[in-house]
Scaffold this active site. Structure first.
Site, short mmCIF file in Angstrom:
data_model
loop_
_atom_site.label_atom_id
_atom_site.label_comp_id
_atom_site.label_asym_id
_atom_site.label_seq_id
_atom_site.Cartn_x
_atom_site.Cartn_y
_atom_site.Cartn_z
N TYR A 108 58.58 29.39 26.08
CA TYR A 108 58.41 28.07 25.44
C TYR A 108 56.91 27.72 25.37
CZ TYR A 108 58.83 22.97 24.84
OH TYR A 108 58.72 21.67 24.38
N LYS A 162 60.28 15.02 24.26
CA LYS A 162 58.82 14.95 24.38
C LYS A 162 58.15 16.20 23.83
CE LYS A 162 55.89 12.40 27.39
NZ LYS A 162 55.77 11.71 28.68
N GLY A 163 58.70 17.36 24.15
CA GLY A 163 58.23 18.60 23.54
C GLY A 163 56.83 19.01 23.93
N THR A 197 59.58 23.29 11.59
CA THR A 197 60.15 23.32 12.95
C THR A 197 59.22 22.62 13.95
OG1 THR A 197 59.23 25.52 13.41
CG2 THR A 197 61.46 25.44 12.52
N SER A 198 58.37 21.75 13.45
CA SER A 198 57.52 20.98 14.36
C SER A 198 58.40 20.00 15.13
CB SER A 198 56.46 20.20 13.57
OG SER A 198 57.08 19.13 12.90
N HIS A 241 74.12 29.69 27.26
CA HIS A 241 73.38 29.41 28.51
C HIS A 241 74.02 30.17 29.68
CE1 HIS A 241 71.09 26.28 26.59
NE2 HIS A 241 72.09 25.46 26.46
N LYS A 295 74.61 31.10 20.38
CA LYS A 295 73.73 30.62 21.47
C LYS A 295 74.50 30.67 22.78
CE LYS A 295 73.17 25.77 22.84
NZ LYS A 295 72.94 24.38 22.41
N SER A 336 63.18 18.00 31.79
CA SER A 336 63.97 17.83 30.58
C SER A 336 65.45 17.63 30.93
CB SER A 336 63.77 19.06 29.68
OG SER A 336 64.43 18.90 28.46
P1 A3P Z 1 61.78 17.99 26.55
O1 A3P Z 1 62.96 17.27 27.11
O2 A3P Z 1 60.81 18.42 27.62
O3 A3P Z 1 61.08 17.24 25.46
P2 A3P Z 1 67.09 22.97 24.54
O4 A3P Z 1 67.15 23.03 23.08
O5 A3P Z 1 67.14 24.29 25.23
O6 A3P Z 1 68.08 21.99 25.09
O7 A3P Z 1 65.64 22.42 24.95
C1 A3P Z 1 65.29 21.08 24.75
C2 A3P Z 1 63.80 20.92 24.99
O8 A3P Z 1 63.09 21.55 23.89
C3 A3P Z 1 63.40 19.45 25.00
O9 A3P Z 1 62.29 19.37 25.90
C4 A3P Z 1 62.98 19.27 23.55
O10 A3P Z 1 62.17 18.16 23.29
C5 A3P Z 1 62.24 20.58 23.30
N1 A3P Z 1 62.07 20.85 21.86
C6 A3P Z 1 63.02 20.83 20.90
N2 A3P Z 1 62.47 21.04 19.69
C7 A3P Z 1 61.14 21.20 19.90
C8 A3P Z 1 60.02 21.44 19.03
N3 A3P Z 1 60.17 21.56 17.72
N4 A3P Z 1 58.80 21.54 19.59
C9 A3P Z 1 58.63 21.43 20.92
N5 A3P Z 1 59.65 21.20 21.79
C10 A3P Z 1 60.89 21.08 21.28
#
Ligand code: A3P
Length: 312
Positions: free
Chosen positions: A211, A275-276, A245-246, A117, A115, A149
């Protein structure tokens, strides 16, 4: 929108004129740039907080016939199976002896799942100059939600007395917006980061996804990623992957919720799966902030064809 450089919080460090990283990453940047890539690597690239972990989990489920227990035995968490190229030395925050270093990544057997960034312009030559053709999946998210986020993750989430600044953790969203407009958020300009990979979206080894599409059509995006990875799945397996993966499943699962990281255990931390949703920015941006942001967004992406969904 001030042009002058932002005063950085204590836990951020400037890597270059146009990129800030977490301070614990600075030492690893030379290794990121010289890393030897393999054609059979799989790399997920994102600007921070754009759905990286979600996509990583989907990928690992796809490649293991909807059953990650095949590879996660012995308590291996997602970050161990799918480490970050740039690493972060968490000992700056806490004594965290398990940090995987780039050296370990170089020794990982193929196929490696990595992974990052780091923007394309600062990745290793093997990728930048297309000397190797690893599969790269780029996940893009609308910047208002990505920033919302990030606000909870970085400013609020990881407040550690003595490491992060009191001022920073107490700062309102407007402070982060100012950093964003100055391209001084961690990992630098969101616009450049997205456009550098957007310009590669038609390369055979690149899949550019959103996303918001994952939220709208989780199963459809699982299928799209599986096709890109040349993995045939039954409809039943796709459905199992969607369930496993929900958001709620990932939030409660120690495989993917980062609960083993001490900074996440900090009493002030926000859950990693926070929050997602699409559109939480509306609970944070004022109307004026939103309108100003929209103007910048239109200017930055004008003529590029790159467009996001900001609400569903
Ligand atoms: P939020 O803070 O808006 O909820 P990363 O993995 O790149 O750091 O991204 C994190 C973001 O992805 C967070 O957003 C997180 O909640 C969201 N996320 C992680 N798993 C998820 C899932 N299964 N469904 C929807 N959103 C998800």
């Amino acid at each position: 929108m001030a042009e002058e450089k932002t005063k950085l919080p204590r836990h951020h460090g400037r890597y270059s004129e146009d990129m800030v990283v977490f301070k614990g990453m600075l030492a690893y940047m030379p290794q990121v740039r010289s890393m030897k890539v393999r054609d059979d690597d799989l790399i997920i690239a994102t600007w921070i907080k754009c759905g990286t972990t979600w996509a990583q989990s989907i990928i690992l489920h796809i490649l293991n016939d909807a059953d990650v227990s095949k590879v996660s035995s012995g308590g291996k968490t997602i970050d161990k199976l799918f480490p970050m190229i740039e690493q972060i030395n968490l000992s700056l925050l806490f004594a965290e002896p398990e940090t995987i270093e780039v050296e370990d990544i170089e020794e990982m057997p193929s196929p490696r799942f990595l992974k990052t960034h780091i923007p394309l312009r600062y990745l290793c030559d093997d990728i930048k100059n297309r000397l190797k053709r690893p599969k790269i999946i780029y996940v893009s998210r609308n910047p208002k939600d990505a920033l919302t986020s990030l606000y909870h993750f970085d400013m609020k989430g990881f407040y550690v007395p003595g490491v992060t600044d009191d001022d920073y953790s107490a700062a309102p969203l407007s402070h982060l917006l100012q950093e964003f407009y100055n391209d001084d958020c961690v990992f630098g300009s969101y616009w450049k980061h997205n456009l550098e990979f957007w310009n590669r979206r038609n390369d055979e080894n690149v899949l550019f996804i959103f996303y918001e599409d994952m939220i709208k059509d989780h199963a459809g995006q699982v299928k799209k990623i599986a096709d890109f990875l040349d993995k045939k799945l039954t409809d039943e397996q796709i459905q199992q992957i969607v369930e496993k993966t929900s958001f709620l499943k990932m939030r409660s699962d120690t495989f993917s919720n980062y609960s083993h990281i001490k900074a996440i255990q900090s009493p002030t931390a926000t859950p990693f799966q926070r929050k997602g949703v699409v559109g939480d920015w509306k609970n944070h941006f004022t109307v004026a902030q939103s309108e100003e942001f929209d103007k910048v967004y239109q200017e930055k992406f004008a003529g590029t064809g790159l467009q996001h969904i900001f609400e569903i």
